[in-house]
Design a protein around this motif. Structure first.
Motif, PDB file in Angstrom:
ATOM      1  N   MET A   1       0.838  -1.171   0.000  1.00 28.43           N
ATOM      2  CA  MET A   1       0.000   0.000   0.000  1.00 28.43           C
ATOM      3  C   MET A   1       0.885   1.236   0.000  1.00 28.43           C
ATOM      4  O   MET A   1       1.850   1.309   0.736  1.00 28.43           O
ATOM      5  CB  MET A   1      -0.910  -0.016   1.225  1.00 28.43           C
ATOM      6  CG  MET A   1      -1.835   1.177   1.282  1.00 28.43           C
ATOM      7  SD  MET A   1      -2.901   1.207   2.733  1.00 28.43           S
ATOM      8  CE  MET A   1      -4.106   0.015   2.252  1.00 28.43           C
ATOM      9  N   GLY A   2       0.550   2.226  -0.816  1.00 27.05           N
ATOM     10  CA  GLY A   2       1.331   3.454  -0.898  1.00 27.05           C
ATOM     11  C   GLY A   2       1.120   4.326   0.319  1.00 27.05           C
ATOM     12  O   GLY A   2       0.181   4.163   1.086  1.00 27.05           O
ATOM     13  N   THR A   4       0.148   7.577   2.468  1.00 31.14           N
ATOM     14  CA  THR A   4      -1.000   8.482   2.371  1.00 31.14           C
ATOM     15  C   THR A   4      -0.674   9.782   3.096  1.00 31.14           C
ATOM     16  O   THR A   4       0.209   9.840   3.942  1.00 31.14           O
ATOM     17  CB  THR A   4      -2.250   7.854   3.001  1.00 31.14           C
ATOM     18  OG1 THR A   4      -1.993   7.586   4.370  1.00 31.14           O
ATOM     19  CG2 THR A   4      -2.642   6.579   2.282  1.00 31.14           C
ATOM     20  N   ARG A 143      -7.691  10.517   3.550  1.00 33.86           N
ATOM     21  CA  ARG A 143      -6.300  10.611   3.114  1.00 33.86           C
ATOM     22  C   ARG A 143      -6.217  10.491   1.606  1.00 33.86           C
ATOM     23  O   ARG A 143      -7.012   9.818   0.984  1.00 33.86           O
ATOM     24  CB  ARG A 143      -5.446   9.481   3.737  1.00 33.86           C
ATOM     25  CG  ARG A 143      -5.389   9.480   5.252  1.00 33.86           C
ATOM     26  CD  ARG A 143      -4.496  10.613   5.727  1.00 33.86           C
ATOM     27  NE  ARG A 143      -4.308  10.633   7.155  1.00 33.86           N
ATOM     28  CZ  ARG A 143      -5.001  11.403   7.979  1.00 33.86           C
ATOM     29  NH1 ARG A 143      -5.944  12.179   7.525  1.00 33.86           N
ATOM     30  NH2 ARG A 143      -4.746  11.413   9.265  1.00 33.86           N
ATOM     31  N   ASP A 145      -4.091   8.976  -1.465  1.00 32.59           N
ATOM     32  CA  ASP A 145      -3.156   7.896  -1.739  1.00 32.59           C
ATOM     33  C   ASP A 145      -2.007   8.495  -2.536  1.00 32.59           C
ATOM     34  O   ASP A 145      -2.213   9.209  -3.515  1.00 32.59           O
ATOM     35  CB  ASP A 145      -3.863   6.808  -2.544  1.00 32.59           C
ATOM     36  CG  ASP A 145      -2.986   5.610  -2.818  1.00 32.59           C
ATOM     37  OD1 ASP A 145      -1.809   5.623  -2.447  1.00 32.59           O
ATOM     38  OD2 ASP A 145      -3.501   4.651  -3.423  1.00 32.59           O
ATOM     39  N   GLU A 146      -0.780   8.213  -2.115  1.00 33.03           N
ATOM     40  CA  GLU A 146       0.406   8.771  -2.762  1.00 33.03           C
ATOM     41  C   GLU A 146       0.442   8.436  -4.255  1.00 33.03           C
ATOM     42  O   GLU A 146       0.873   9.229  -5.075  1.00 33.03           O
ATOM     43  CB  GLU A 146       1.662   8.247  -2.072  1.00 33.03           C
ATOM     44  CG  GLU A 146       2.937   8.818  -2.640  1.00 33.03           C
ATOM     45  CD  GLU A 146       4.147   8.199  -1.965  1.00 33.03           C
ATOM     46  OE1 GLU A 146       4.407   7.008  -2.193  1.00 33.03           O
ATOM     47  OE2 GLU A 146       4.810   8.918  -1.205  1.00 33.03           O
ATOM     48  N   ASP A 147      -0.007   7.230  -4.632  1.00 35.50           N
ATOM     49  CA  ASP A 147       0.028   6.814  -6.042  1.00 35.50           C
ATOM     50  C   ASP A 147      -0.961   7.601  -6.897  1.00 35.50           C
ATOM     51  O   ASP A 147      -0.784   7.717  -8.104  1.00 35.50           O
ATOM     52  CB  ASP A 147      -0.273   5.317  -6.178  1.00 35.50           C
ATOM     53  CG  ASP A 147       0.783   4.458  -5.501  1.00 35.50           C
ATOM     54  OD1 ASP A 147       1.932   4.931  -5.360  1.00 35.50           O
ATOM     55  OD2 ASP A 147       0.448   3.329  -5.100  1.00 35.50           O
ATOM     56  N   PRO A 153      -6.435   1.581  -2.710  1.00 31.98           N
ATOM     57  CA  PRO A 153      -5.216   2.297  -2.306  1.00 31.98           C
ATOM     58  C   PRO A 153      -3.971   1.448  -2.540  1.00 31.98           C
ATOM     59  O   PRO A 153      -3.944   0.266  -2.221  1.00 31.98           O
ATOM     60  CB  PRO A 153      -5.420   2.544  -0.810  1.00 31.98           C
ATOM     61  CG  PRO A 153      -6.894   2.443  -0.597  1.00 31.98           C
ATOM     62  CD  PRO A 153      -7.397   1.473  -1.630  1.00 31.98           C
ATOM     63  N   GLY A 154      -2.971   2.062  -3.127  1.00 33.95           N
ATOM     64  CA  GLY A 154      -1.688   1.393  -3.305  1.00 33.95           C
ATOM     65  C   GLY A 154      -1.631   0.401  -4.447  1.00 33.95           C
ATOM     66  O   GLY A 154      -0.618  -0.233  -4.665  1.00 33.95           O
ATOM     67  N   GLN A 155      -2.715   0.262  -5.198  1.00 37.74           N
ATOM     68  CA  GLN A 155      -2.704  -0.701  -6.306  1.00 37.74           C
ATOM     69  C   GLN A 155      -2.938   0.071  -7.603  1.00 37.74           C
ATOM     70  O   GLN A 155      -3.924   0.772  -7.745  1.00 37.74           O
ATOM     71  CB  GLN A 155      -3.800  -1.745  -6.111  1.00 37.74           C
ATOM     72  CG  GLN A 155      -3.765  -2.829  -7.158  1.00 37.74           C
ATOM     73  CD  GLN A 155      -4.862  -3.859  -6.917  1.00 37.74           C
ATOM     74  OE1 GLN A 155      -5.823  -3.598  -6.212  1.00 37.74           O
ATOM     75  NE2 GLN A 155      -4.700  -5.022  -7.501  1.00 37.74           N
TER      76      GLN A 155
END
Length: 162
Positions: A1-2, A4, A143, A145-147, A153-155
């Motif tokens: 997961m990336g 946040t 939050r 998600d950084e991606d 999230p994170g995918q």
């Protein structure tokens, strides 16, 4: 997961503005239905409500973060309600200078210059309670998600398509 990060103040302001706008439309529709039994359920507001609600709720968010460990819910909501009346009066007074104030409470018994109506105090108090316990509490938990990919999230999108 990336990784946040919390929503930016501008993103939170936007969410608060939209929430206030929606609540005002629904309240005016319900109020009109109660008084006139208008089944069309028309709600009204003003574009100024976006600025008014968004800014006020962002200020209340900051107050909540400062007061939550010092005062109970009742005291905090009384403070918010007092500030709300001050904010409604001030913004209404400024907008009235430009003939742009969308509300007029002069038909209420205890209005102050037609800009605030103490008769709404219970509604405003309940509104600040909902604001603190549901709206602010949940918005502060959101939050990014950084991606920045839609979906889980994170995918990434490509991983989901496999």
């Amino acid at each position: 997961m990336g990784a946040t990060e919390p929503l930016s103040p501008l993103s939170r302001w936007y969410m608060y503005a939209i929430h206030g706008y929606f609540c005002e439309v629904m309240f005016t529709a319900a109020w009109d239905f109660t008084l006139k039994r208008d089944w069309k359920f028309h709600g009204v507001t003003s574009v100024w409500a976006l600025f008014i609600y968004g800014t006020f709720m962002l200020v209340v968010e900051k107050l909540y973060l400062r007061l939550r460990n010092r005062h109970g819910t009742l005291v905090r909501c009384l403070i918010y309600t007092f500030l709300l009346y001050l904010w409604e009066f001030t913004t209404g007074f400024v907008l009235r200078q430009f003939n742009a104030c969308p509300w007029d409470y002069s038909h209420f018994d205890y209005d102050i210059m037609g800009l605030v109506a103490p008769e709404y105090m219970v509604f405003w108090f309940l509104g600040t309670l909902i604001l603190e316990k549901m709206v602010i509490w949940n918005i502060l938990r959101l939050r990014f998600d950084e991606d920045g990919e839609p979906g889980f999230p994170g995918q990434s999108v490509m991983k989901r398509l496999d």
